[in-house]
Scaffold this motif. Sequence first.
Motif, PDB file in Angstrom:
ATOM      1  N   ASP A 124       0.925  -1.453   0.047  1.00  0.00           N
ATOM      2  CA  ASP A 124      -0.194   0.302  -0.269  1.00  0.00           C
ATOM      3  C   ASP A 124       0.712   1.147   0.190  1.00  0.00           C
ATOM      4  O   ASP A 124      -0.013   2.576   0.425  1.00  0.00           O
ATOM      5  N   GLY A 125       1.872   0.583  -0.178  1.00  0.00           N
ATOM      6  CA  GLY A 125       3.412   2.005  -0.293  1.00  0.00           C
ATOM      7  C   GLY A 125       3.584   2.126   0.730  1.00  0.00           C
ATOM      8  O   GLY A 125       4.122   3.217   1.327  1.00  0.00           O
ATOM      9  N   LEU A 126       3.443   1.920   2.065  1.00  0.00           N
ATOM     10  CA  LEU A 126       3.628   2.346   3.406  1.00  0.00           C
ATOM     11  C   LEU A 126       5.441   2.103   3.849  1.00  0.00           C
ATOM     12  O   LEU A 126       5.475   0.879   3.174  1.00  0.00           O
ATOM     13  N   LEU A 127       6.142   2.822   3.929  1.00  0.00           N
ATOM     14  CA  LEU A 127       7.565   2.498   4.071  1.00  0.00           C
ATOM     15  C   LEU A 127       7.879   1.625   5.187  1.00  0.00           C
ATOM     16  O   LEU A 127       8.370   2.609   6.323  1.00  0.00           O
ATOM     17  N   LEU A 128       8.660   0.886   4.518  1.00  0.00           N
ATOM     18  CA  LEU A 128       9.434  -0.385   5.582  1.00  0.00           C
ATOM     19  C   LEU A 128      10.856   0.105   6.327  1.00  0.00           C
ATOM     20  O   LEU A 128      11.245   0.324   7.171  1.00  0.00           O
ATOM     21  N   VAL A 129      11.636   0.215   5.438  1.00  0.00           N
ATOM     22  CA  VAL A 129      13.170   0.124   4.997  1.00  0.00           C
ATOM     23  C   VAL A 129      13.901   1.248   4.470  1.00  0.00           C
ATOM     24  O   VAL A 129      13.440   0.989   3.596  1.00  0.00           O
ATOM     25  N   ARG A 130      15.150   1.798   4.829  1.00  0.00           N
ATOM     26  CA  ARG A 130      15.129   2.989   3.609  1.00  0.00           C
ATOM     27  C   ARG A 130      16.564   3.307   4.457  1.00  0.00           C
ATOM     28  O   ARG A 130      17.153   3.541   5.251  1.00  0.00           O
ATOM     29  N   HIS A 131      17.838   2.865   3.118  1.00  0.00           N
ATOM     30  CA  HIS A 131      18.815   2.996   3.381  1.00  0.00           C
ATOM     31  C   HIS A 131      19.529   4.164   2.215  1.00  0.00           C
ATOM     32  O   HIS A 131      19.480   3.329   0.689  1.00  0.00           O
ATOM     33  N   PRO A 132      19.957   5.432   2.046  1.00  0.00           N
ATOM     34  CA  PRO A 132      20.590   5.661   3.755  1.00  0.00           C
ATOM     35  C   PRO A 132      18.998   6.280   4.059  1.00  0.00           C
ATOM     36  O   PRO A 132      17.984   6.728   3.873  1.00  0.00           O
ATOM     37  N   ARG A 133      19.536   5.892   5.886  1.00  0.00           N
ATOM     38  CA  ARG A 133      17.883   6.184   6.310  1.00  0.00           C
ATOM     39  C   ARG A 133      17.689   8.159   6.791  1.00  0.00           C
ATOM     40  O   ARG A 133      18.904   8.418   6.898  1.00  0.00           O
ATOM     41  N   ARG A 134      16.715   8.219   6.013  1.00  0.00           N
ATOM     42  CA  ARG A 134      15.937   9.497   6.928  1.00  0.00           C
ATOM     43  C   ARG A 134      15.278   9.670   8.106  1.00  0.00           C
ATOM     44  O   ARG A 134      14.088   8.794   7.799  1.00  0.00           O
ATOM     45  N   GLU A 135      15.339  10.760   9.162  1.00  0.00           N
ATOM     46  CA  GLU A 135      14.754  10.704  10.465  1.00  0.00           C
ATOM     47  C   GLU A 135      12.958  10.903  10.075  1.00  0.00           C
ATOM     48  O   GLU A 135      12.922  11.193   8.740  1.00  0.00           O
ATOM     49  N   ASP A 136      12.021  10.230  10.255  1.00  0.00           N
ATOM     50  CA  ASP A 136      10.992  10.503  10.919  1.00  0.00           C
ATOM     51  C   ASP A 136      10.057  10.587   9.507  1.00  0.00           C
ATOM     52  O   ASP A 136       9.011  11.184   8.695  1.00  0.00           O
ATOM     53  N   ILE A 137      10.394   9.310   8.144  1.00  0.00           N
ATOM     54  CA  ILE A 137      10.032   9.211   6.939  1.00  0.00           C
ATOM     55  C   ILE A 137       9.796   7.512   7.359  1.00  0.00           C
ATOM     56  O   ILE A 137       8.574   7.166   6.648  1.00  0.00           O
ATOM     57  N   VAL A 138      10.321   6.542   7.881  1.00  0.00           N
ATOM     58  CA  VAL A 138       9.313   4.799   8.103  1.00  0.00           C
ATOM     59  C   VAL A 138       8.302   5.227   8.675  1.00  0.00           C
ATOM     60  O   VAL A 138       7.959   5.683   9.808  1.00  0.00           O
ATOM     61  N   GLY A 139       7.250   4.065   7.615  1.00  0.00           N
ATOM     62  CA  GLY A 139       5.591   3.965   8.757  1.00  0.00           C
ATOM     63  C   GLY A 139       4.955   4.883   7.940  1.00  0.00           C
ATOM     64  O   GLY A 139       3.217   4.850   8.288  1.00  0.00           O
ATOM     65  N   LYS A 140       5.580   5.675   7.186  1.00  0.00           N
ATOM     66  CA  LYS A 140       4.517   6.812   6.484  1.00  0.00           C
ATOM     67  C   LYS A 140       4.315   6.509   4.950  1.00  0.00           C
ATOM     68  O   LYS A 140       4.992   5.225   4.558  1.00  0.00           O
ATOM     69  N   VAL A 141       2.704   6.329   4.379  1.00  0.00           N
ATOM     70  CA  VAL A 141       2.630   6.067   3.077  1.00  0.00           C
ATOM     71  C   VAL A 141       2.768   6.822   2.034  1.00  0.00           C
ATOM     72  O   VAL A 141       2.752   8.254   2.240  1.00  0.00           O
ATOM     73  N   PHE A 142       3.859   6.353   0.862  1.00  0.00           N
ATOM     74  CA  PHE A 142       4.669   7.435  -0.046  1.00  0.00           C
ATOM     75  C   PHE A 142       3.554   7.184  -1.169  1.00  0.00           C
ATOM     76  O   PHE A 142       3.491   6.061  -1.976  1.00  0.00           O
ATOM     77  N   SER A 143       2.058   7.820  -1.610  1.00  0.00           N
ATOM     78  CA  SER A 143       1.709   7.421  -2.839  1.00  0.00           C
ATOM     79  C   SER A 143       2.561   7.196  -4.028  1.00  0.00           C
ATOM     80  O   SER A 143       1.979   6.958  -5.299  1.00  0.00           O
ATOM     81  N   THR A 144       3.182   8.063  -4.201  1.00  0.00           N
ATOM     82  CA  THR A 144       4.120   8.449  -5.886  1.00  0.00           C
ATOM     83  C   THR A 144       5.178   8.024  -6.213  1.00  0.00           C
ATOM     84  O   THR A 144       6.315   9.123  -6.897  1.00  0.00           O
ATOM     85  N   THR A 145       5.611   7.466  -5.242  1.00  0.00           N
ATOM     86  CA  THR A 145       6.857   6.657  -5.360  1.00  0.00           C
ATOM     87  C   THR A 145       7.098   5.999  -6.080  1.00  0.00           C
ATOM     88  O   THR A 145       6.091   5.901  -6.929  1.00  0.00           O
ATOM     89  N   GLY A 146       8.495   5.883  -7.152  1.00  0.00           N
ATOM     90  CA  GLY A 146       9.044   5.231  -7.898  1.00  0.00           C
ATOM     91  C   GLY A 146       8.104   3.733  -7.954  1.00  0.00           C
ATOM     92  O   GLY A 146       7.006   3.091  -8.957  1.00  0.00           O
ATOM     93  N   ALA A 147       8.598   3.065  -6.510  1.00  0.00           N
ATOM     94  CA  ALA A 147       7.855   1.632  -6.062  1.00  0.00           C
ATOM     95  C   ALA A 147       6.091   2.082  -6.144  1.00  0.00           C
ATOM     96  O   ALA A 147       4.983   0.624  -6.686  1.00  0.00           O
ATOM     97  N   ALA A 148       5.483   2.183  -5.512  1.00  0.00           N
ATOM     98  CA  ALA A 148       4.175   2.541  -5.717  1.00  0.00           C
ATOM     99  C   ALA A 148       3.176   2.692  -7.090  1.00  0.00           C
ATOM    100  O   ALA A 148       2.813   1.939  -7.731  1.00  0.00           O
ATOM    101  N   LEU A 149       4.299   3.055  -8.460  1.00  0.00           N
ATOM    102  CA  LEU A 149       3.263   3.773  -9.487  1.00  0.00           C
ATOM    103  C   LEU A 149       4.537   2.522 -10.610  1.00  0.00           C
ATOM    104  O   LEU A 149       3.148   1.526 -11.659  1.00  0.00           O
ATOM    105  N   ILE A 150       5.359   1.497  -9.887  1.00  0.00           N
ATOM    106  CA  ILE A 150       5.667   0.659 -11.007  1.00  0.00           C
ATOM    107  C   ILE A 150       4.681  -0.511 -10.646  1.00  0.00           C
ATOM    108  O   ILE A 150       4.069  -0.756 -11.656  1.00  0.00           O
ATOM    109  N   ALA A 151       3.828  -0.375  -9.246  1.00  0.00           N
ATOM    110  CA  ALA A 151       3.731  -1.604  -8.804  1.00  0.00           C
ATOM    111  C   ALA A 151       1.762  -1.287  -9.119  1.00  0.00           C
ATOM    112  O   ALA A 151       1.008  -2.665  -9.632  1.00  0.00           O
TER     113      ALA A 151
END
Length: 872
Positions: free
Chosen positions: A194-221
């Motif tokens: 559903d676009g919910l971010l679980l893991v990201r490297h390099p890490r950025r604070e305060d984004i894990v656990g948020k839904v990003f519907s316009t990321t490349g992963a969501a658009l490809i899916a």
Amino acid sequence: MIALGASLFLADIHRQAVDEVEHNLVGLSTMLADQADRSLQAMEMVQDAIIQDFTDAKVATPATYAAMARREALHNGLKARIAALPQVNAITIIDHTGKLLNFSRYWPIPDVDISDRDYFKALAADPALRRFIGQPVRNRGDGAWTIYIARKITAPDGTFLGLVLGAVELGYFERLYAQISPSDDAVVSMFRNDGLLLVRHPRREDIVGKVFSTTGAALIAAKNPAGGVLRNVSPIDGLERLIATKALARYPIILSISRTTDVSLAPFRRQAFAVGMAGILLVTCIGSLLLLLLRQARADRRMAGAEERVRGERELRTHYERFGVALDNMIQGLCLFDADQRLVVMNGRFVELYDIPDHLRQPGVRAEDVRGYLLSLRGTTMGNWDSVATSPDGDAQSVSPVIVQTNTHRDISVLRAPVPGGGWVCTHEDVTERRRSEERLRYLATHDVLTKLPNRIQFEELVARKLSNCAASGGEFALLCLDLDGFKQVNDMFGHPAGDHVLTDVATRLSDLLGQNCIAARLGGDEFAVLATDFDAVKTPAVAAQAVIDALCIPYAEGERQIDIGCSIGIASYPGDGDTYERLLTASDMALVHAKNEGKGGYRFYEPAMDVAARERQQLALDLKAALGTNQFELHYQPQFDVATNEACGFEALLRWTHPVLGPISPVQFIPLAEETGLILPLGEWVLREACRNAATWAQPLGIAVNLSIAQFRQANLCDLVREVLDETGLLSSRLELEVTESLFLERTARSQEILRDLKALGVRISIDDFGTGYSSLATLQAFPFDKIKIDRSFVGQIGITDKGAAIVRAIISLGNSLNVPVIAEGIETENQLAFLAQHQCAEFQGYLRGKPLPISAYHSLITPREQLRVA
């Protein structure tokens, strides 16, 4: 022509650069998705095993479920199961209200309520939902970002009992991706479907656990759930990226890896700028020169024409020099040939790559001469060297790069393309470092990181290749399955670093021992496998197996300590024992089990009877499970007598099973099977209830002895069960005698003492069974409040035959009398044995001499009141 050639060249380089980045990203995303899928599946295998335990135990009520889940044995089992899974933070068992019942990280279990979690609400509300992946949250214990995979546990009737919760620490994946990230601008991410971010490297604070519907992963899916590639502006960092995704095979998770367009295409842009500027300058200067010549021709065609030609030639040479600077600063080496196969231009990078001599750098040199020099530099046959410095006309390989290797072990990517007018251009790029990185990733995917041996995946491929070769040539080989004896004790006593050191030493010894055509692999844990070949009349699979055993049994040095472990081997041969990898591995595993059962430290060849015995044993286990609750089980009773008075003083209850097809099954056969499958718990409870129920009806208040298995003794509710049975049947607690084996006291002495004290508090008697068979010690008798010692029949049977056997029996009787603990001898079959017991003041006996195990109706006279109860 120059502009057109430069445009075609730049367009081809741009396409090549994009295709190469996308290809690398797709390959890496596929590998990482497979790795993540296996990591999560490993945890779910632990959850499946726990759920199966509850299912096999037929847990039907929340109370029974809670009692079974709160056992400390389960806590220790959870810790052991996840010890080898670094990605698993914890395994937690939850009841239907959201309360923790067991937790792999702490004991005693903390009072925690997770009923507010999204996974609990979802599984509790939807009866059809069996698994839920929650939003990433900070762990309440250590604050680490964690994702929870919850699995539902239900009763046979579908009642919701609770959850088995697996916590995967997202930091594990971040650390892993930090180690294998291909470049600084690369981003490796994991999204839920559903676009919910679980893991990201390099890490950025305060984004894990948020839904990003316009990321490349969501658009490809949205276009292709299985994965794909896309060029998109990231909503997280605002950078345009080339993105490749791959959906995990078993989970609603997408693995995404991307690189910024700027960094990915930076080499192309530099080349394009240099080539474009040079082309523009050249074309502009040529146009200016023509206009100037036309103007001067009008004034003075002869004089002005000559001057303009001189000036034009000078300016043209200048511009060609500038164009050469641009070409020389390209990353790729470049050669341009005309339609006559003559050199037009060769840049400095090409000269540097191959150390081209001066006479081959000049314009007009034949392409064949350049090709001959390049062929003299080839180091291996890798790649199509025939395509080097050859016109691509009609050659399909011109559309894609060809990799060749020089004698200095450098990998060169060669790409050729025709140009308008009949000429052609080729670029040569040094890709050695990039290919080494790719080789490293491939190595990690096919080798065990600790021992550097092939892993299970590569070993299967090697065996499959050998099977194919042998099938074509009629060859033979053997598959040896190895298991280290006593390795678990190494980890328990000295720690996992010492265990890792032993495993690497084992791998080294195997590599040193085996020949060039033999291959060793680590399948997992302390399990290894060897593909052994090249056998003859002297070198046989048995000789190879014994050589491996001898090599691995040599003590291992760990600091100032020496660690002694053994090795057991199962052997399966091709083609006799199987013609596929799976059949050969299964056969060698069966042979290994028999080798370990026969005493370890040896080897066994696979025999078809093992397969038959395994199937029969599996079928017998199914029949045993099906027999629960039927009339196939009954109790036989063997009387026990007082040695001094020869009067009956009690009975021992013994379980018997009559199979509807096979007839009577020996307890020696089905009791170990029940302990292995966990069926001993319901069987043991039935025996306890039935024996107490029968004994309560006897007119004579004789004792009744019931055997307890180790599995029953470890039950958290054992004392409650005994109390319930006594209350239900009305049997006096003093008449019940529980027999436990000595092997019980090798583990958890404090816990064993606590259970014994609780049972003694109920008023029941405790006897130690099979005394003297291997674990006896004065400390055992001193530590536990036994009411009786039972001498094992293996010693009693030696009375009158060997002096040693009689001496052991005499010593045990004397020990019991000294400690004021009655001693009972089992297996009495002769009057001489009974006389020996009487002579040395043994308290009680049982055996075929006075009574065999029979239904209680056969001993009606012993349980009926008589003025004097004696055996004639």
